[in-house]
Design a protein around this motif. Structure first.
Motif, PDB file in Angstrom:
ATOM      1  N   ASP A   1      -7.659   3.417  -4.489  1.00  0.00           N
ATOM      2  CA  ASP A   1      -8.524   2.807  -5.503  1.00  0.00           C
ATOM      3  C   ASP A   1      -7.781   2.629  -6.812  1.00  0.00           C
ATOM      4  N   MET A   2      -8.256   1.687  -7.622  1.00  0.00           N
ATOM      5  CA  MET A   2      -7.643   1.385  -8.913  1.00  0.00           C
ATOM      6  C   MET A   2      -7.685   2.592  -9.847  1.00  0.00           C
ATOM      7  N   GLN A   3      -8.720   3.449  -9.719  1.00  0.00           N
ATOM      8  CA  GLN A   3      -8.832   4.558 -10.646  1.00  0.00           C
ATOM      9  C   GLN A   3      -7.837   5.676 -10.339  1.00  0.00           C
ATOM     10  N   ASP A   4      -7.156   5.620  -9.211  1.00  0.00           N
ATOM     11  CA  ASP A   4      -6.189   6.653  -8.860  1.00  0.00           C
ATOM     12  C   ASP A   4      -4.752   6.154  -8.843  1.00  0.00           C
ATOM     13  N   THR A   5      -4.550   4.860  -8.728  1.00  0.00           N
ATOM     14  CA  THR A   5      -3.208   4.306  -8.533  1.00  0.00           C
ATOM     15  C   THR A   5      -2.944   3.190  -9.538  1.00  0.00           C
ATOM     16  N   PHE A   6      -1.706   3.123 -10.027  1.00  0.00           N
ATOM     17  CA  PHE A   6      -1.298   2.019 -10.895  1.00  0.00           C
ATOM     18  C   PHE A   6      -0.813   0.860 -10.017  1.00  0.00           C
ATOM     19  N   TRP A   7      -1.632  -0.161  -9.891  1.00  0.00           N
ATOM     20  CA  TRP A   7      -1.272  -1.344  -9.097  1.00  0.00           C
ATOM     21  C   TRP A   7      -0.618  -2.390  -9.990  1.00  0.00           C
ATOM     22  N   LEU A   8       0.408  -3.051  -9.464  1.00  0.00           N
ATOM     23  CA  LEU A   8       1.086  -4.113 -10.190  1.00  0.00           C
ATOM     24  C   LEU A   8       0.553  -5.471  -9.741  1.00  0.00           C
ATOM     25  N   ASP A   9       0.824  -6.486 -10.530  1.00  0.00           N
ATOM     26  CA  ASP A   9       0.299  -7.822 -10.227  1.00  0.00           C
ATOM     27  C   ASP A   9       0.808  -8.386  -8.907  1.00  0.00           C
ATOM     28  N   ASN A  10       2.003  -7.933  -8.465  1.00  0.00           N
ATOM     29  CA  ASN A  10       2.575  -8.451  -7.223  1.00  0.00           C
ATOM     30  C   ASN A  10       2.110  -7.692  -5.988  1.00  0.00           C
ATOM     31  N   GLY A  11       1.142  -6.777  -6.158  1.00  0.00           N
ATOM     32  CA  GLY A  11       0.621  -6.030  -5.015  1.00  0.00           C
ATOM     33  C   GLY A  11       1.347  -4.735  -4.738  1.00  0.00           C
ATOM     34  N   GLU A  12       2.442  -4.467  -5.459  1.00  0.00           N
ATOM     35  CA  GLU A  12       3.144  -3.192  -5.304  1.00  0.00           C
ATOM     36  C   GLU A  12       2.527  -2.152  -6.235  1.00  0.00           C
ATOM     37  N   VAL A  13       2.990  -0.899  -6.106  1.00  0.00           N
ATOM     38  CA  VAL A  13       2.386   0.190  -6.886  1.00  0.00           C
ATOM     39  C   VAL A  13       3.477   1.039  -7.525  1.00  0.00           C
ATOM     40  N   LEU A  14       3.103   1.723  -8.607  1.00  0.00           N
ATOM     41  CA  LEU A  14       3.954   2.791  -9.111  1.00  0.00           C
ATOM     42  C   LEU A  14       3.770   3.974  -8.160  1.00  0.00           C
ATOM     43  N   LYS A  15       4.862   4.488  -7.661  1.00  0.00           N
ATOM     44  CA  LYS A  15       4.833   5.520  -6.621  1.00  0.00           C
ATOM     45  C   LYS A  15       3.905   6.670  -7.009  1.00  0.00           C
TER      46      LYS A  15
ATOM     47  N   ASN B   1       3.982   3.325   0.398  1.00  0.00           N
ATOM     48  CA  ASN B   1       3.235   4.328  -0.368  1.00  0.00           C
ATOM     49  C   ASN B   1       2.004   4.835   0.377  1.00  0.00           C
ATOM     50  N   PHE B   2       1.426   3.979   1.235  1.00  0.00           N
ATOM     51  CA  PHE B   2       0.194   4.367   1.912  1.00  0.00           C
ATOM     52  C   PHE B   2       0.276   4.259   3.437  1.00  0.00           C
ATOM     53  N   ASP B   3       0.496   3.053   3.957  1.00  0.00           N
ATOM     54  CA  ASP B   3       0.433   2.849   5.405  1.00  0.00           C
ATOM     55  C   ASP B   3       1.451   3.694   6.161  1.00  0.00           C
ATOM     56  N   ALA B   4       2.690   3.750   5.660  1.00  0.00           N
ATOM     57  CA  ALA B   4       3.762   4.443   6.383  1.00  0.00           C
ATOM     58  C   ALA B   4       3.579   5.948   6.405  1.00  0.00           C
ATOM     59  N   VAL B   5       2.709   6.480   5.516  1.00  0.00           N
ATOM     60  CA  VAL B   5       2.430   7.916   5.530  1.00  0.00           C
ATOM     61  C   VAL B   5       0.997   8.176   5.994  1.00  0.00           C
ATOM     62  N   ASN B   6       0.473   7.226   6.771  1.00  0.00           N
ATOM     63  CA  ASN B   6      -0.769   7.423   7.504  1.00  0.00           C
ATOM     64  C   ASN B   6      -2.014   7.519   6.621  1.00  0.00           C
ATOM     65  N   VAL B   7      -1.957   6.915   5.434  1.00  0.00           N
ATOM     66  CA  VAL B   7      -3.142   6.901   4.561  1.00  0.00           C
ATOM     67  C   VAL B   7      -4.024   5.724   4.982  1.00  0.00           C
ATOM     68  N   PRO B   8      -5.245   5.973   5.414  1.00  0.00           N
ATOM     69  CA  PRO B   8      -6.099   4.885   5.921  1.00  0.00           C
ATOM     70  C   PRO B   8      -6.495   3.901   4.824  1.00  0.00           C
ATOM     71  N   ARG B   9      -6.922   2.731   5.253  1.00  0.00           N
ATOM     72  CA  ARG B   9      -7.277   1.655   4.331  1.00  0.00           C
ATOM     73  C   ARG B   9      -8.420   2.036   3.388  1.00  0.00           C
ATOM     74  N   ASN B  10      -9.332   2.875   3.855  1.00  0.00           N
ATOM     75  CA  ASN B  10     -10.495   3.233   3.039  1.00  0.00           C
ATOM     76  C   ASN B  10     -10.288   4.526   2.255  1.00  0.00           C
ATOM     77  N   HIS B  11      -9.058   5.015   2.185  1.00  0.00           N
ATOM     78  CA  HIS B  11      -8.798   6.272   1.485  1.00  0.00           C
ATOM     79  C   HIS B  11      -8.949   6.055  -0.019  1.00  0.00           C
ATOM     80  N   PRO B  12      -9.613   6.988  -0.727  1.00  0.00           N
ATOM     81  CA  PRO B  12      -9.835   6.810  -2.182  1.00  0.00           C
ATOM     82  C   PRO B  12      -8.548   6.748  -2.999  1.00  0.00           C
TER      83      PRO B  12
END
Length: 342
Positions: A154-168, A140-151
């Motif tokens: 953040d939790m306010q923009d992305t639905f994070w799951l307990d296992n560290g994965e995200v809703l696309k 969702n992020f690294d493979a499309v060149n989104v840097p680690r510090n990209h907003p």
């Protein structure tokens, strides 16, 4: 004893033909196979048979027993079939050709637009792929060149799951998987549902639909992107449209553009829908960033490509003149009926 067995068999053959109901068949079964039945009596009479004949008589009795069991079993099947047929014949007749008078449902505008877009791209040689709704952080992020510090992380923009994965958050999350599956050259589209952690209002939704497209090959350039997008939009909107590219920035494309289309409601003259500008912003696009291609296993010295993220939700709103995005996820049947889609 053998003569008695033969006599009982002849009697059984005659009687069973006259028994057709389950009740009568059960009476016949008890009369021959029950504890006090005729076959039981034969078995009890074995002690009176001379020793030399006892074995043969025992075999004859057993064969007769199996013969009776087999015929009764068949008769039971026939009786059940007759009862079922009788029930069918006596059932209430229903004419299935009579219209029910019930209101039929309709296809969702986004479903119709997605199918139209898929068929158009397939006619131009693209392959249609499915995407995952739950993605790894890498895809969702690294493979499309989104840097680690990209907003966007953040939790306010992305639905994070307990296992560290995200809703696309975008269909671009499937780019790496597609590139590794098909390699280069390739022409692939992959529609899907995306999720953003944002407030819902007339123009924003936390659940929406996109269609990602990629074309990778030799000598691919921006002109190819413009051609495919203009061809697709003209066919979907059923009218000739112009497209334009404005400079933009996205981590996964370089150069990056915002693709606008002439307003289908006013033909570019200016109206409230396009805010009097004559153009409607439709999708981000651009030439795929070399780093994204490399992470997908593509040799950037030989191949380049373009990618776009088409908003199916926005395209459906344009096609059917839908003013508020919230109605698309409302499950509002009267609203769907107004679109007159079948």
């Amino acid at each position: 004893m053998k003569e008695k067995i033969e006599q009982l068999k002849m009697e059984f053959d005659k009687v069973i033909k006259e028994h057709n109901s389950m009740e009568k068949i059960d009476e016949l079964r008890v009369a021959y196979l029950g504890k006090k039945g005729k076959i039981t009596e034969l078995m009890q009479g074995l002690k009176d048979v001379i020793a030399e004949q006892r074995r043969d008589v025992g075999i004859a009795i057993n064969n007769f027993k199996q013969y009776v069991e087999g015929l009764i079993e068949n008769k039971v099947k026939e009786a059940k079939e007759l009862e079922l047929q009788k029930e069918i014949n006596n059932a209430e007749r229903i004419d299935i050709t009579i219209p029910s008078g019930e209101r039929c449902g309709s296809l969702h505008p986004i479903t119709v637009v997605q199918k139209e877009v898929e068929e158009i791209f397939k006619s131009m040689g693209f392959v249609v792929e499915d995407g995952n709704e739950i993605e790894t952080e890498f895809n969702n992020f690294d493979a499309v060149n989104v840097p680690r510090n990209h907003p966007a992380r953040d939790m306010q923009d992305t639905f994070w799951l307990d296992n560290g994965e995200v809703l696309k958050t975008q269909t671009s999350a499937g780019q790496n998987r597609i590139l590794r599956k098909y390699g280069a050259p390739c022409k692939v589209i992959f529609p899907g549902r995306c999720f953003r952690n944002e407030s819902v209002d007339a123009s924003h939704e936390n659940t929406f639909f996109q269609l990602e497209g990629m074309m990778v090959g030799r000598d691919i350039n921006v002109a190819n992107l413009i051609y495919f997008m203009k061809t697709m939009l003209s066919k979907v909107l059923k009218k000739d449209v112009d497209v334009r590219l404005r400079p933009g920035f996205f981590p996964f494309t370089e150069p990056s553009f915002e693709l606008d289309v002439t307003c289908p409601f006013c033909g570019g003259k200016g109206c409230p829908t396009c805010k009097q500008g004559g153009w409607i912003e439709l999708c981000p696009c651009g030439m795929i960033h070399p780093e994204v291609l490399r992470m997908g296993g593509v040799d950037t010295n030989k191949y380049q490509g373009f990618a776009f993220g088409l908003g199916l939700t926005r395209l459906a709103m344009m096609k059917y003149n839908i003013k508020e995005i919230r109605t698309l996820n409302s499950g509002n049947i009267p609203f769907l009926s107004q679109t007159k889609i079948r």
